[in-house]
Design a protein around this motif. Sequence first.
Motif, short mmCIF file in Angstrom:
data_model
loop_
_atom_site.label_atom_id
_atom_site.label_comp_id
_atom_site.label_asym_id
_atom_site.label_seq_id
_atom_site.Cartn_x
_atom_site.Cartn_y
_atom_site.Cartn_z
N GLY A 2 24.21 35.21 35.67
CA GLY A 2 23.89 36.60 35.99
C GLY A 2 23.30 37.33 34.79
O GLY A 2 22.81 38.44 34.91
N SER A 3 23.37 36.70 33.62
CA SER A 3 22.86 37.30 32.37
C SER A 3 23.50 38.65 32.08
O SER A 3 22.84 39.59 31.66
N LEU A 4 24.78 38.75 32.34
CA LEU A 4 25.49 40.00 32.03
C LEU A 4 26.91 39.65 31.61
O LEU A 4 27.66 39.03 32.37
N TYR A 5 27.26 40.05 30.38
CA TYR A 5 28.60 39.71 29.88
C TYR A 5 29.56 40.81 30.27
O TYR A 5 29.70 41.82 29.60
N ASP A 6 30.22 40.64 31.40
CA ASP A 6 31.20 41.61 31.85
C ASP A 6 32.17 40.90 32.80
O ASP A 6 31.92 40.80 34.01
N PRO A 7 33.27 40.37 32.25
CA PRO A 7 34.18 39.56 33.09
C PRO A 7 34.73 40.33 34.29
O PRO A 7 34.88 39.76 35.37
N ALA A 8 35.01 41.61 34.11
CA ALA A 8 35.60 42.37 35.22
C ALA A 8 34.61 42.50 36.38
O ALA A 8 34.97 42.34 37.55
N LEU A 9 33.35 42.78 36.05
CA LEU A 9 32.34 42.89 37.11
C LEU A 9 32.05 41.53 37.74
O LEU A 9 31.83 41.44 38.95
N ALA A 10 32.07 40.49 36.93
CA ALA A 10 31.85 39.15 37.48
C ALA A 10 32.97 38.81 38.45
O ALA A 10 32.74 38.24 39.52
N ALA A 11 34.20 39.20 38.10
CA ALA A 11 35.33 38.94 39.00
C ALA A 11 35.17 39.72 40.31
O ALA A 11 35.42 39.20 41.39
N LEU A 12 34.73 40.95 40.19
CA LEU A 12 34.48 41.75 41.39
C LEU A 12 33.42 41.09 42.27
O LEU A 12 33.55 41.00 43.49
N ALA A 13 32.36 40.61 41.62
CA ALA A 13 31.27 39.96 42.37
C ALA A 13 31.77 38.72 43.09
O ALA A 13 31.37 38.45 44.23
N ILE A 14 32.68 37.98 42.44
CA ILE A 14 33.21 36.77 43.08
C ILE A 14 34.06 37.14 44.28
O ILE A 14 33.99 36.52 45.34
N LYS A 15 34.84 38.21 44.13
CA LYS A 15 35.66 38.65 45.26
C LYS A 15 34.77 39.11 46.41
O LYS A 15 34.95 38.71 47.56
N GLN A 16 33.78 39.92 46.08
CA GLN A 16 32.91 40.47 47.11
C GLN A 16 32.10 39.38 47.82
O GLN A 16 31.81 39.50 49.01
N SER A 17 31.76 38.33 47.08
CA SER A 17 30.94 37.27 47.66
C SER A 17 31.77 36.17 48.30
O SER A 17 31.25 35.13 48.65
N ARG A 18 33.05 36.40 48.41
CA ARG A 18 33.97 35.43 49.04
C ARG A 18 33.93 34.10 48.29
O ARG A 18 34.10 33.03 48.89
N GLY A 19 33.66 34.15 46.98
CA GLY A 19 33.68 32.92 46.20
C GLY A 19 32.37 32.16 46.20
O GLY A 19 32.27 31.09 45.60
N ASP A 20 31.34 32.71 46.88
CA ASP A 20 30.01 32.08 46.82
C ASP A 20 29.39 32.48 45.48
O ASP A 20 28.96 33.62 45.30
N LEU A 21 29.36 31.56 44.53
CA LEU A 21 29.00 31.94 43.16
C LEU A 21 27.54 32.35 43.03
O LEU A 21 27.21 33.22 42.24
N ILE A 22 26.67 31.73 43.80
CA ILE A 22 25.26 32.14 43.70
C ILE A 22 25.11 33.56 44.24
O ILE A 22 24.40 34.40 43.68
N GLU A 23 25.83 33.87 45.32
CA GLU A 23 25.83 35.24 45.84
C GLU A 23 26.40 36.21 44.79
O GLU A 23 25.89 37.32 44.60
N ALA A 24 27.45 35.78 44.09
CA ALA A 24 28.05 36.62 43.05
C ALA A 24 27.06 36.85 41.91
O ALA A 24 26.93 37.97 41.39
#
Lengths: 282, 351, 181
Positions: free
Chosen positions: B52-74
């Motif tokens: 994602g080229s963005l260093y932000d673990p909290a937002l990455a975690a949110l993206a993973i939750k929102q994408s139901r674990g689909d990492l490319i979607e996250a």
Amino acid sequence: MNARQKNTTEYNFAYLDEDTKRMIRRALLKAVAIPGYQVPFASREMPMPYGWGTGGVQVTAACLTPDDVLKVIDQGADDTTNAVSIRKFFQRTADVAVTEATQDATIIQTRHRIPEAALTEGQILVFQVPIPEPLRFLEPRETETRKMHELEEYGLMHVKLYEDIAKHGQIATAYAYPVKVEGRYVMDPSPIPKFDNPKLSGNPALMLFGAGREQRIYALPPHTNVVSLDFEDHPFEASKANHNCDICGAGDTYLDEVITDDQGSRMFVCSDTDHCRIRQEA
Amino acid sequence: MYVAVKGGERAIENAHAYLGEQRRGDPGVAELGTDQIEQQLSLAVNRVMAEGSLYDPALAALAIKQSRGDLIEAIFLIRAYRTTLPRLGASIPVDTARMECIRRVSATFKDVPGGQILGPTFDYTHRLLDFALMAEGEAPVAPRKPAEPAHVPHVTGFLGDLIQPEDSSDTEPRDLTREPLELPADRALRLQSLTRGDEGFILGLAYSTQRGYARNHAFVGELRIGTVAVEMDIPELGFSVEIGEVELTECETVNQFKGSKTEPPQFTRGYGLTFGQTERKAISMALVDRALRWRELGEDYVGAPAQDEEFVLSHADNIQATGFLEHIKLPHYVDFQSELELVRRMREAAE
Amino acid sequence: MLEGGFQDQPRQSATAFRAALDAMARPGTIHTVAGAQPPALSIAAGVLLLTLADRTTGLWLAPSLSAARDWITFHTGATFTAPEDAQIAIGAWPDLPLARFPIGRPDYPDRSATLIVEMPALTATGPRLSGPGIKTHANLSLPETEAFRINAAAFPLGLDFFFTAGDRLAALPRTTKVEAA
């Protein structure tokens, strides 16, 4: 306010930031100045997938003013899901007026069609483009095709079309049919059916083409001479299904074929839903 | 009477509602917190940050939750967010020689100053499902020795002039996310593309070089994972200040090189640098980087995919790839109809 | 110096750009714009700079317009360059060193300068224009014809022009054929 609580209402007018819009606007002016030439631009990641019209959306966002009336079509129809989604995006981010009526629109974003109704001076038609390079399927390398455009070396395209004729008795390209602009650049008109190709030439509207993933913008100014590639003994023909619309009766429109029952019965209806509606109401 | 399909907007709204329900799953099961994802699925978080080229673990975690674990979607969610952020400035280059390493291994020397540090690796785990993890409540504790600020110099530094020195330059590299890709690309641009490229794609290309498609005889000179300080020059202050730290994985490969008429035999290197603990990606990146350097190092182009800069850079981005791939499920009635008519007409002509 | 920029940049620059786009797409048409109050420049030239110039664009400013320098820096952040490196150049017609601006490369003809020509007045009279964007022909009070004939002959390379006077602007892309009326 914490940046993390950013919601859609806090995005800039028409979503893109001003730096990005300026970059796209500069590219658009060069595209208009060099008709048919693909101007590279630093396409941004949009909140919709590549291939879903990110190029068209960026071009529309860079052109949109608060006074515009926007129409969005996909396959000629206003109510296809992706058209609905893009229209809603601009309603939300630019609070822009929308319409389904071709003649009321100042900007029309389209995928795969040019409206049936004649466009007018002052209108802008924005095409979503998947693969902007007309030579791409003949030569996959950008470094090579760029050279071919530079040298006006379009022999490969003619060979391809001619091989079609040798093999099939006719040119076997039915959509994204290549054109030559003002006698110089060969251009991909986006995957419109070749039925729509004649509308590209001498059109009073400004036509802008955006390819997001491929990072290219190109344009046809109004009243630009656009010729579909062909051969003297095999002239270009803007073909369509040999039917009339089963709803409005039009015999001169591009048709969708609809399968209506399990027996495979079918009917033909206008792909341009607004045009069909106006004819029904008349 | 036929009525054209309407109701696209309602359909979209309903689909989104259904998606939300599916994402949550059985409401009888406790909802997953983004803090849990950040802490307990940290390698997924790292991949999302890297690509994602963005260093932000909290937002990455949110993206993973929102994408139901689909990492490319996250990754897509993070990219779309990142592109809206203002650019306040550029950091000065991080100094990985000053990395506080949690892991550091070299395959080229048995021991090196700073030592071999295995760190939190799967390497020697036996891949046996640990059914105890299905039960709750355990918080394993690892033994630790008192921290001593160890100096961990780069292993390739010990090779001296036996390894080709790299050009150092302070010119600002071009930014792949702000300018259209132009080919041929320089190495800085290639590395940018590789570090955010799809892990699977880069892995596959790297593997292909090992199997002989432009083999480049790579040893892992060093693989290190740890945190580095990020500093920024503040013109008003006249000096740089530390604005935070990031976890990075760095891999330098040592590759064979025969030498030429003008240069003595020496080793060359490939380089990988990625956000977070993402060592599969960093090693892959180093191998592909090295393969792409064939021209600069006077090697033959053998037509291998990993040597082909235009091919690699045009297809490494999984957000571009997945978008274009999946767009073919959008309506194509118009184009299909035009081909249908063409085929019918060609058949008529043939009969 | 801090005055004279757009009050509502997203909307004002959008409206201004549409005028600029329409002008470039329909050579010879004259458009009225608003929103900039630059020193030493016309309103229209100021609007074009606010709309198109930023930190990433090299700008050449005619020496006679140097009173606009600080305003341009404050409002756009553009860096001033030699004519050879300019993406945008601005000046009165006699002050523009035409031969020195980039006209693009054969493989990237878009990498050419856009010139903003400050004019005493702008009317739909004078040289005859034809080409893409023009149905039959148009007329525009251009400062001369020969320079535009030479520019068009280099197509697909070439310079593109905006002409500004007061709050009015018009444009001339490299594709337009210019003949004496």
